[in-house]
Scaffold this motif. Structure first.
Motif, short mmCIF file in Angstrom:
data_model
loop_
_atom_site.label_atom_id
_atom_site.label_comp_id
_atom_site.label_asym_id
_atom_site.label_seq_id
_atom_site.Cartn_x
_atom_site.Cartn_y
_atom_site.Cartn_z
N ILE A 84 0.86 -1.19 0.00
CA ILE A 84 0.00 0.00 0.00
C ILE A 84 0.89 1.24 0.00
O ILE A 84 1.63 1.49 0.96
N SER A 85 0.84 1.99 -1.08
CA SER A 85 1.69 3.17 -1.22
C SER A 85 0.89 4.40 -0.83
O SER A 85 0.10 4.94 -1.61
N CYS A 86 1.05 4.80 0.43
CA CYS A 86 0.29 5.94 0.96
C CYS A 86 1.18 7.17 1.07
O CYS A 86 0.73 8.27 1.35
N ALA A 87 2.49 7.00 0.83
CA ALA A 87 3.44 8.10 1.01
C ALA A 87 3.21 9.20 -0.02
O ALA A 87 2.80 8.93 -1.15
N ALA A 88 3.46 10.43 0.40
CA ALA A 88 3.43 11.58 -0.50
C ALA A 88 4.87 11.80 -0.97
O ALA A 88 5.64 12.56 -0.36
N ASP A 118 8.93 7.28 -10.10
CA ASP A 118 7.64 6.88 -9.54
C ASP A 118 7.85 5.48 -8.97
O ASP A 118 8.16 4.54 -9.71
N ILE A 119 7.73 5.36 -7.65
CA ILE A 119 8.07 4.09 -6.98
C ILE A 119 7.13 2.98 -7.42
O ILE A 119 7.56 1.87 -7.76
N LEU A 120 5.82 3.26 -7.43
CA LEU A 120 4.85 2.25 -7.86
C LEU A 120 5.13 1.77 -9.28
O LEU A 120 5.14 0.57 -9.54
N GLY A 134 -2.83 2.18 -4.28
CA GLY A 134 -2.27 3.53 -4.26
C GLY A 134 -3.24 4.51 -3.64
O GLY A 134 -4.41 4.19 -3.38
N PHE A 135 -2.76 5.70 -3.39
CA PHE A 135 -3.56 6.79 -2.89
C PHE A 135 -3.48 7.94 -3.88
O PHE A 135 -2.45 8.12 -4.53
N ALA A 136 -4.53 8.70 -4.01
CA ALA A 136 -4.49 9.88 -4.88
C ALA A 136 -5.07 11.05 -4.11
O ALA A 136 -6.27 11.09 -3.82
N ARG A 148 -7.17 7.72 -13.76
CA ARG A 148 -6.00 7.75 -14.65
C ARG A 148 -4.80 7.11 -13.96
O ARG A 148 -4.10 6.28 -14.53
N LYS A 149 -4.59 7.47 -12.68
CA LYS A 149 -3.44 6.93 -11.94
C LYS A 149 -3.59 5.43 -11.69
O LYS A 149 -2.61 4.69 -11.73
N LEU A 150 -4.83 4.99 -11.42
CA LEU A 150 -5.11 3.57 -11.20
C LEU A 150 -4.64 2.75 -12.40
O LEU A 150 -3.95 1.74 -12.27
N GLU A 152 -2.63 3.89 -15.06
CA GLU A 152 -1.24 4.15 -15.41
C GLU A 152 -0.28 3.37 -14.52
O GLU A 152 0.76 2.90 -14.96
N LYS A 153 -0.64 3.22 -13.23
CA LYS A 153 0.27 2.56 -12.28
C LYS A 153 -0.08 1.08 -12.11
O LYS A 153 0.55 0.38 -11.32
N GLY A 154 -1.11 0.59 -12.84
CA GLY A 154 -1.46 -0.84 -12.80
C GLY A 154 -1.90 -1.31 -11.43
O GLY A 154 -1.51 -2.39 -10.97
O1 C5P Z 1 1.84 11.66 -6.62
P1 C5P Z 1 0.74 10.85 -7.24
O2 C5P Z 1 -0.59 11.52 -7.18
O3 C5P Z 1 1.10 10.31 -8.60
O4 C5P Z 1 0.59 9.59 -6.26
C1 C5P Z 1 -0.28 8.53 -6.57
C2 C5P Z 1 0.28 7.25 -5.97
O5 C5P Z 1 1.59 6.99 -6.47
C3 C5P Z 1 0.41 7.24 -4.45
O6 C5P Z 1 0.03 5.95 -4.02
C4 C5P Z 1 1.90 7.51 -4.21
O7 C5P Z 1 2.35 6.93 -3.00
C5 C5P Z 1 2.54 6.86 -5.43
N1 C5P Z 1 3.79 7.51 -5.87
C6 C5P Z 1 4.96 6.76 -6.00
N2 C5P Z 1 6.11 7.37 -6.41
C7 C5P Z 1 6.12 8.69 -6.72
C8 C5P Z 1 4.93 9.46 -6.61
C9 C5P Z 1 3.79 8.84 -6.17
O8 C5P Z 1 4.94 5.54 -5.72
N3 C5P Z 1 7.27 9.25 -7.12
#
Ligand code: C5P
Length: 213
Positions: A84-88, A118-120, A134-136, A148-150, A152-154
């Motif tokens: 779960i990627s909740c980090a900003a 982008d870590i995800l 993910g979180f948006a 879109r993010k859902l 794009e990030k699979g």
């Molecule tokens: O910043 P963004 O709106 O694209 O974030 C959407 C998701 O992508 C979040 O779950 C965030 O943790 C992740 N993310 C990430 N790597 C980044 C930016 C965002 O994994 N560089």
């Protein structure tokens, strides 16, 4: 089940005293870690710099920068079933970081930045049967951007919220979110405490992970 959760902001240094960051306090991510541990899961929490106590039973890995977060997630992901990627994560970092404090006259009026990964997206090839959530955080109507993010990030699910809505977003103890899924299904939740939101997200994660086993 083994959960890997990221929380909080990242800090991108310019020199030993200055950095670029954002308003994330880590409350939502820490609530997720707590709810997952309370539900009996094994939890690794990769946390940016925040002023929060580690929830009981959670293994915490502290990082500062986006690149450090990427390295920690890369290391911990193989053992996890749910990420779960909740980090900003800060989208940009200063191109150079001075090892000593920059003097005023050494600082230009403009700052050269480079994109953080982008870590995800970077870790998508390692997804396999893992559940990725993910979180948006958006300002204004979040559904379109979150969808879109859902894609794009699979992701298997994205938790969208309007951070400017009353009682939602950074530093609040409450949040109003919508859960969005790849098949177009959406579930709008009422204003709840972050702990209650976390319990719902963890329950959904559990169901999604069981479906892909
Ligand atoms: O910043 P963004 O709106 O694209 O974030 C959407 C998701 O992508 C979040 O779950 C965030 O943790 C992740 N993310 C990430 N790597 C980044 C930016 C965002 O994994 N560089």
């Amino acid at each position: 089940m083994r959960f890997l959760i990221t929380a909080g902001p990242t800090r991108e240094p310019l020199d030993p005293v200055r950095f670029i960051s954002n308003r994330s306090t880590g409350k939502m991510g820490f609530a997720l870690a707590q709810a997952a541990a309370e539900a009996g899961h094994e939890v690794v929490l990769v946390a940016g710099p925040v002023a929060l106590e580690t929830p009981p039973g959670v293994r915490r890995v502290d990082i500062e920068t986006a690149l450090e977060m990427l390295a920690a997630v890369e290391r911990e992901l193989p053992a996890a079933e749910v990420y779960i990627s909740c980090a900003a994560v800060a989208d940009w970092r200063p191109e150079v970081c001075s090892p000593t404090k920059l003097k005023k006259h050494e600082m230009a009026g403009t700052l050269r930045l480079v994109r953080n990964p982008d870590i995800l997206k970077t870790l998508r090839p390692l997804k396999g049967t893992r559940t990725f959530i993910g979180f948006a955080a958006e300002t204004g109507e979040p559904d379109a951007e979150a969808t879109r993010k859902l894609r794009e990030k699979g992701l298997d699910m994205i938790v969208a919220n309007d951070v400017t809505a009353p009682g939602a977003g950074f530093a609040h103890d409450t949040n109003r979110v919508t859960l969005l899924f790849p098949d177009g299904h959406r579930e709008a939740l009422p204003l709840m405490t972050k702990h209650e939101v976390a319990q719902r997200v963890i329950a959904c994660a559990q169901t999604l992970a069981t479906q892909t086993e």
